[in-house]
Design an enzyme around this catalytic site. Structure first.
Site, PDB file in Angstrom:
ATOM      1  N   ARG A 178      -5.352   1.852 -26.685  1.00  0.00           N
ATOM      2  CA  ARG A 178      -6.214   2.225 -27.805  1.00  0.00           C
ATOM      3  C   ARG A 178      -6.543   1.060 -28.747  1.00  0.00           C
ATOM      4  NH1 ARG A 178      -4.547   7.872 -30.324  1.00  0.00           N
ATOM      5  NH2 ARG A 178      -6.739   7.888 -30.828  1.00  0.00           N
ATOM      6  N   PRO A 179      -7.246   0.068 -28.234  1.00  0.00           N
ATOM      7  CA  PRO A 179      -7.627  -1.042 -29.117  1.00  0.00           C
ATOM      8  C   PRO A 179      -8.701  -0.605 -30.123  1.00  0.00           C
ATOM      9  CG  PRO A 179      -8.662  -1.277 -26.966  1.00  0.00           C
ATOM     10  CD  PRO A 179      -7.772  -0.074 -26.872  1.00  0.00           C
TER      11      PRO A 179
ATOM     12  N   LEU B 188     -13.836  -2.601 -30.664  1.00  0.00           N
ATOM     13  CA  LEU B 188     -15.255  -2.232 -30.791  1.00  0.00           C
ATOM     14  C   LEU B 188     -15.626  -1.975 -32.260  1.00  0.00           C
ATOM     15  CD1 LEU B 188     -15.540   0.101 -27.652  1.00  0.00           C
ATOM     16  CD2 LEU B 188     -16.141  -2.317 -27.841  1.00  0.00           C
TER      17      LEU B 188
ATOM     18  N   ASP C  33      -8.554  15.708 -25.028  1.00  0.00           N
ATOM     19  CA  ASP C  33      -7.565  16.374 -25.896  1.00  0.00           C
ATOM     20  C   ASP C  33      -7.157  17.754 -25.365  1.00  0.00           C
ATOM     21  OD1 ASP C  33      -7.653  14.170 -27.493  1.00  0.00           O
ATOM     22  OD2 ASP C  33      -8.845  15.074 -29.088  1.00  0.00           O
TER      23      ASP C  33
ATOM     24  N   ARG D 192       1.633  17.272 -36.380  1.00  0.00           N
ATOM     25  CA  ARG D 192       0.556  16.377 -36.822  1.00  0.00           C
ATOM     26  C   ARG D 192      -0.802  17.059 -36.727  1.00  0.00           C
ATOM     27  NH1 ARG D 192       0.823  10.491 -34.408  1.00  0.00           N
ATOM     28  NH2 ARG D 192      -1.131  10.585 -35.561  1.00  0.00           N
TER      29      ARG D 192
ATOM     30  N   LYS E 248      -8.821  18.964 -37.473  1.00  0.00           N
ATOM     31  CA  LYS E 248      -8.162  17.733 -37.933  1.00  0.00           C
ATOM     32  C   LYS E 248      -9.060  16.518 -37.707  1.00  0.00           C
ATOM     33  CE  LYS E 248      -5.221  15.648 -34.925  1.00  0.00           C
ATOM     34  NZ  LYS E 248      -5.597  14.255 -34.618  1.00  0.00           N
ATOM     35  N   ASN E 249      -9.642  16.425 -36.514  1.00  0.00           N
ATOM     36  CA  ASN E 249     -10.399  15.216 -36.184  1.00  0.00           C
ATOM     37  C   ASN E 249     -11.763  15.155 -36.862  1.00  0.00           C
ATOM     38  OD1 ASN E 249      -8.253  14.345 -34.739  1.00  0.00           O
ATOM     39  ND2 ASN E 249      -9.127  14.783 -32.711  1.00  0.00           N
TER      40      ASN E 249
END
Ligand code: EPZ
Length: 421
Positions: free
Chosen positions: A121-122, A125, A307, A400, A22-23
Site C-alpha cells: 500500500r504505497p 501516486l 473489501d 475499526r 467509514k470510508n
C-alpha cells in the site's frame, strides 16, 4: 483486549439498519480542513477509525461537538500541520489530510504510512500527483514533508493505477488550487462520489463526478462554506450482513442502504442461489435451495469490491462445489485463509488466486485470530455456522470499521458475546 465468543449453527432472521460508511466519512472529515464554517455531519459511523481521525483533527487544532452519529466540526482554529507517526501508524487513512492541509496552509508534514497487513500500500501516486500540482515533497525521517509556498496549481493528472485515496486527496487539494485540475483514471467509488458532491455543494465547480475523468475548477485558496450533509450508507457493512444471512441460509433484510452500490455483491449472491429483493432503500435476502459455488475477481467499483473478498470466501466454504477467488487489488489480502483452514475449510492459494472447495456443514469452532478489518468479519461469519464455539481474538481490527457488530448480530438471533482476554 476483547475477543468474540460465538456459538455456531444458528439461523438468523430479521432486519438490520446499516450505518454510515467509514470510508466515506474519513475523506469527508478530512475535507472539513477546507471549511470556513461549522460543518454539520450526520449518519457518522461510531467506529474506532473515525475516532482516530477526529483525534488527529483535534491535534491539528479543530474543535467539535460529537454525539455518537452526529458531529459539528470547526476547523477555522487549525494551528498545526503535522500528522504524527503516533496517529498514522494506527490508521493509514490519515494520509487523507495531506491534500487539504497542503492546499490550505502551503505546507504540512504527514508521517509516511508503513507496511500494512493486506499489502504494501504505497502512497507514491498521491505524492506524484501533488508534485505535478507544484508541491515540493521530501521524505525525511519517516515523514512526508510537503511545501507549496505559492499554493498548488491545477494541472492534468493521469493516475497510473486507480486509487481511491489518491483521487480523494487530489480532489481536495485541487479545490483550493489555482486553475483547473483534470484527474484522468480517477476512482468512481460511491465514497469518492460523495466527497465530490459535498465539495460541489460547498461551491467548488466539479464535473465528471462518478466517471473516470473528474475536472475541478480551483478557487485559488478560498475556504469553503459547507452545507450540512449525511454520510452515505456503508456498502461493505451492508454486504457483510448479507453474507451473514447467506452463510446461515436465512431470511434477512438490510435497511438504510443504496441497493445500486451493492449490485456487484447482489449479483454474486443471486448466482449462488439466494433470492434477492431490491427495495428503494433496503435489500432482502432469502435462502437458497442449494448454495452454488462462484467465481469472483476483485476490482474497482462498480466491480466486485476487495473489501468483500474475505466475507465471500467465508461464504464459499459452505457452497456445494469449488469457488475461485482472484484478489487483484492487494497482494497480501489472504491472511484470513490460514484462520479459515483452522476451522476446517478447504482452501488452497496460488498467487492471487484462492480455490475454495465448499464443504457444507463441516466447519468447526476453534480459536482464531483477526488479522485485518475485513478478515475479522469473515471469521465471525464462518463462526456463525461452525459446529461448537469459536473465539475470534484481536477484534480491535473489527472495531475499526464495524459499528456494534455483535449487538446487531444478537438482534438477528446469533449467539455472540464480547469478552475480555
Ligand atoms: C481504500 O483504500 C479503502 N480505504 C480500502 O478499504 C479499500 O480496500 C481500497 O480503497 C480499495 O477499494 C479507505 O477508503 C479509507 P487505493 P486506499 O489507493 O485508498 C495501489 C477497508 O477494509 N496504490 O484505491 O488506500 C494500492 O497498493 C479498507 O475498509 C499504489 O500503488 O486504496 C492498491 O493496490 C482496506 N500507490 C491499489 O492501488 C498509491 O499511491 C488501490 O489502492 C496508492 C495506491
Amino acid at each position: 483486549m476483547d475477543f468474540l465468543k460465538i456459538n455456531g449453527t444458528k439461523k438468523i432472521e430479521g432486519s438490520i439498519e446499516i450505518t454510515g460508511a467509514k470510508n466515506a466519512a474519513l475523506p469527508l472529515l478530512a475535507a472539513t480542513i477546507l471549511a470556513s464554517n461549522n460543518v454539520m455531519i450526520s449518519n457518522l459511523p461510531n467506529v474506532v477509525d473515525i475516532k482516530t481521525l477526529l483525534k488527529l483533527l483535534r491535534m491539528l487544532g479543530a474543535t467539535f461537538d460529537h454525539k455518537i452519529n452526529d458531529i459539528t466540526i470547526n476547523t477555522t482554529s487549525l494551528n498545526k500541520t503535522q500528522a504524527t507517526y503516533e496517529i498514522v501508524k494506527t490508521m493509514r487513512a490519515s494520509i487523507l489530510v495531506l491534500g487539504p492541509l497542503l492546499a490550505r496552509f502551503g505546507h504540512c508534514e504527514v508521517s509516511l504510512p508503513g507496511g500494512c497487513a493486506i499489502g504494501q500500500r504505497p502512497v507514491d501516486l498521491h505524492l506524484k500527483a501533488l508534485e505535478a500540482m507544484g508541491a515540493v515533497i521530501e521524505i525525511k525521517a519517516g515523514y512526508i514533508k510537503a511545501t507549496a509556498p505559492n499554493g498548488l496549481t491545477g494541472t492534468t493528472i493521469v493516475f497510473d493505477k486507480i486509487t481511491v485515496g489518491g483521487t480523494e486527496n487530489i480532489v481536495m487539494a485541487a479545490a483550493l488550487a489555482k486553475g483547473n485540475t483534470t484527474i484522468i483514471n480517477a476512482a468512481k467509488e460511491p465514497e469518492v462520489v460523495q466527497l465530490c458532491e459535498v465539495l460541489r455543494d460547498a461551491g467548488v465547480e466539479i464535473t465528471g463526478i462518478g466517471t473516470n475523468t473528474i475536472e475541478i475548477v480551483g478557487n485559488g485558496g478560498k475556504l469553503l462554506e459547507f452545507k450540512p450533509f449525511a454520510v452515505i450508507p456503508d456498502r461493505i457493512e451492508a454486504g457483510t450482513y448479507l453474507c451473514a444471512g447467506a452463510i446461515t441460509n436465512s431470511t434477512l433484510t438490510i435497511t438504510n442502504v443504496i441497493p445500486k452500490h451493492l449490485e456487484a455483491m447482489l449479483v454474486k449472491l443471486q448466482e449462488m442461489g439466494f433470492g434477492i429483493q431490491r427495495g428503494e432503500n433496503s435489500v432482502t435476502l432469502t435462502p437458497a435451495n442449494k448454495i452454488k459455488p462462484i467465481h469472483i475477481t476483485t476490482t474497482e467499483y462498480p466491480g466486485f469490491p476487495t473489501d468483500m473478498q474475505a466475507q465471500f470466501m467465508a461464504l464459499c466454504t459452505v457452497a456445494d462445489g469449488v469457488s475461485i477467488i482472484d484478489e487483484k487489488l492487494f497482494e497480501n489480502r489472504f491472511m484470513h485463509v490460514s484462520e479459515l483452514l483452522r476451522m476446517g475449510a478447504n482452501i488452497t492459494l496460488n498467487g492471487t488466486v484462492a480455490t475454495v472447495v465448499g464443504t457444507p456443514n463441516e466447519l468447526f469452532g476453534t480459536d482464531v485470530m483477526a488479522t485485518d478489518l475485513r478478515a475479522s468479519s469473515a471469521l465471525v461469519l464462518a463462526a456463525l455456522v461452525a459446529e461448537g464455539e469459536t473465539k475470534v481474538h484481536r477484534i480491535y481490527h473489527l472495531d475499526r470499521g464495524y459499528d456494534r457488530l455483535e449487538e446487531k448480530l444478537t438482534l438477528l438471533g446469533a449467539d455472540i458475546v464480547r469478552e475480555k482476554e
